[in-house]
Scaffold this active site. Structure first.
Site, mmCIF file in Angstrom:
data_model
loop_
_atom_site.group_PDB
_atom_site.id
_atom_site.type_symbol
_atom_site.label_atom_id
_atom_site.label_comp_id
_atom_site.label_asym_id
_atom_site.label_seq_id
_atom_site.Cartn_x
_atom_site.Cartn_y
_atom_site.Cartn_z
ATOM 1 C CD1 TRP A 182 -2.558 1.877 0.521
ATOM 2 C CD2 TRP A 182 -1.233 2.452 2.238
ATOM 3 N NE1 TRP A 182 -2.850 3.171 0.863
ATOM 4 C CE2 TRP A 182 -2.059 3.548 1.907
ATOM 5 C CE3 TRP A 182 -0.306 2.581 3.278
ATOM 6 C CZ2 TRP A 182 -1.988 4.764 2.590
ATOM 7 C CZ3 TRP A 182 -0.242 3.795 3.960
ATOM 8 C CH2 TRP A 182 -1.078 4.860 3.626
ATOM 9 C CD GLU A 223 -4.686 -1.399 2.210
ATOM 10 O OE1 GLU A 223 -3.517 -1.687 2.577
ATOM 11 O OE2 GLU A 223 -5.562 -1.026 3.012
ATOM 12 C CE LYS A 225 -6.295 5.990 2.709
ATOM 13 N NZ LYS A 225 -5.353 6.124 3.790
ATOM 14 C CG ASP A 256 -8.682 -0.593 4.679
ATOM 15 O OD1 ASP A 256 -7.676 -0.806 5.374
ATOM 16 O OD2 ASP A 256 -9.619 0.150 5.045
ATOM 17 C CG HIS A 259 -8.616 2.146 1.839
ATOM 18 N ND1 HIS A 259 -7.377 1.603 1.605
ATOM 19 C CD2 HIS A 259 -8.541 2.695 3.078
ATOM 20 C CE1 HIS A 259 -6.599 1.794 2.643
ATOM 21 N NE2 HIS A 259 -7.284 2.438 3.562
ATOM 22 C CG ASP A 293 -7.760 2.746 9.825
ATOM 23 O OD1 ASP A 293 -7.865 1.608 9.355
ATOM 24 O OD2 ASP A 293 -7.336 3.708 9.156
ATOM 25 C CG ASP A 323 -5.353 -1.511 8.418
ATOM 26 O OD1 ASP A 323 -4.779 -0.982 9.378
ATOM 27 O OD2 ASP A 323 -5.354 -1.008 7.271
#
Ligand code: RNT
Ligand code: ZN
Length: 414
Positions: A182, A223, A225, A256, A259, A293, A323
């Site tokens: 990432w 990953e 975003k 994620d 994201h 998060d 995460d």
């Protein structure tokens, strides 16, 4: 072992065609990769520069782990309250240098992670890995997408070094290592040129992956975003970029929860991804308004995510990792709450008669589907969960006392 509540729950579930003993067996095999970075607010041990890269841990709860030993001690405490055997997810910034030594990210070697391998071996844990493309003087806006060849080259070397370290983890621990890439690269304001940095990112990824590595041992993920703090207008590694790259390069796409745009849900994306990829990966987290998060809850989205994995028979195709990084509450509790909630959500999915529900949908029985699904919500999942904790020798609902004791005896002295 006779557990009355479990025996009763078993009977209730058997009436809808669910064998709870089988469910417990399946759940015991579900391995979640627990992120090490909840323990120290994503600081790591290799830099003083503080967290950068558009992510932020907010809060100042007492007892943050400041050394590898403290972090290991905290991880042990957390795992002692989480049922089952899992993996530990490390970042390159958690390298351990002896005697005040320091090695920059582009020259990291397996030996800098030997202490983690020893830790994992002793406990029978697997290790996953992440190159750290942030919190570093050379991570200033752009890393792998930088137009400065010196900077881009530095980060490409870092990526290659991390492949070697991932291979070392897999070899030493006799199980595959998931290496997730990432990058924070992006811009605060509207770019004049969105394409050039993306083409450079593509080239950098090609260069990293040109390093020979054992694809059976290391599963490389990418990953995506949507934006970061201070990088609101442009993210180089967007969803479209990462999805296309992963597909073309034959690596694993990673999603994620924080994201995407606020009304997009990862749970809805899983099936589309499974239609095209052999394996996909998840960072399970909770976004509150932004990529905040927050600790994972046993909420609708986590349950729906688990259901998409289980009902599609994809437990062996979806790599599950956590995460999040909340510095406002006890960090060990944060780990325990989130990990147990992911497990509970998977348990909930395993306790649903997926075939029956699918059949209702296929024949257009949507009224019955809604009615049945709503009834399922109050089935005795908690009794099965408690039994699962019991057979795994971890506390049931009353684990918090252990954390409190640890806070008083260990964390308060830091
Ligand atoms: C950042 C990404 C990334 C990080 C970790 C620390 O938005 O989610 O996965 O959280 O690598
Ligand atoms: Zn993530």
């Amino acid at each position: 072992m006779k557990n009355n509540r479990y025996e009763q729950a078993k009977e209730i579930y058997s009436k809808i065609g669910i064998d709870t003993d089988e469910v417990i067996k399946t759940l015991s095999k579900v391995c979640i990769s627990m992120h090490c970075w909840q323990g120290d607010d994503v600081r790591g041990f290799d830099t003083e520069s503080g967290l950068s890269g558009g992510i932020q841990a907010t809060g100042n709860y007492l007892g943050r782990a400041r050394t590898p030993d403290e972090l290991m001690q905290d991880i042990d405490k957390a795992f002692s309250l989480i049922p089952g055997k899992h993996k530990l997810n490390l970042h390159a910034c958690y390298a351990v240098f002896g005697n005040g030594g320091h090695t920059d990210r582009d020259a990291l070697e397996p030996r800098h992670f030997q202490k983690w391998v020893d830790f994992a071996k002793k406990r029978g844990l697997g290790l996953d890995f992440n190159p750290t493309f942030f919190s570093h003087p050379k991570a200033n806006g752009l890393t792998l997408s930088s137009g400065d060849e010196e900077i881009r080259g530095f980060w490409v070397r870092h990526g290659k070094a991390c492949l070697k370290i991932s291979e070392y983890f897999a070899r030493e621990l006799s199980q595959p290592c998931v290496m997730n890439i990432w990058i924070p690269d992006g811009m605060k304001d509207i770019p004049a040129d969105r394409l050039t940095p993306r083409l450079r990112f593509k080239k950098s990824l090609d260069e990293i992956l040109s390093e020979p590595y054992d694809k059976e041992k290391v599963h490389v993920c990418l990953e995506s975003k949507v934006f970061g703090i201070g990088l609101e207008s442009y993210t180089v590694g967007s969803a479209e970029f990462c999805l296309n790259y992963a597909n073309k390069a034959g690596i694993v796409p990673l999603m994620d929860n924080g994201h995407y745009h606020p009304t997009e849900q990862v749970s809805d994306k899983i099936s589309s991804m499974l239609a095209f990829f052999d394996k996909i990966a998840l960072h399970i987290t909770r976004a509150v308004r932004w990529d905040s998060d927050h600790v994972v809850l046993y909420d609708d989205e986590t349950r729906e995510t688990a259901k998409e994995i289980v009902a599609n028979n994809a437990l062996d195709r979806v790599i599950i990792a956590t995460d999040y990084f909340d510095a406002d509450i006890n960090r060990i509790a944060a780990w325990v709450i989130g990990m147990r909630n992911v497990q509970k959500a998977i348990l909930n999915a395993l306790l649903q008669p997926a075939d029956k529900l699918k059949e209702m949908q296929e024949r257009g029985g949507f009224t019955e589907l809604t009615a049945f699904r709503e009834e399922l919500k109050t089935f005795p999942l908690g009794d099965v969960w408690e039994y699962f904790c019991e057979v795994n020798n971890v506390p049931k609902a009353n684990w918090f006392g252990e954390v409190q004791k640890y806070e008083n005896e260990v964390l308060k002295c830091r």
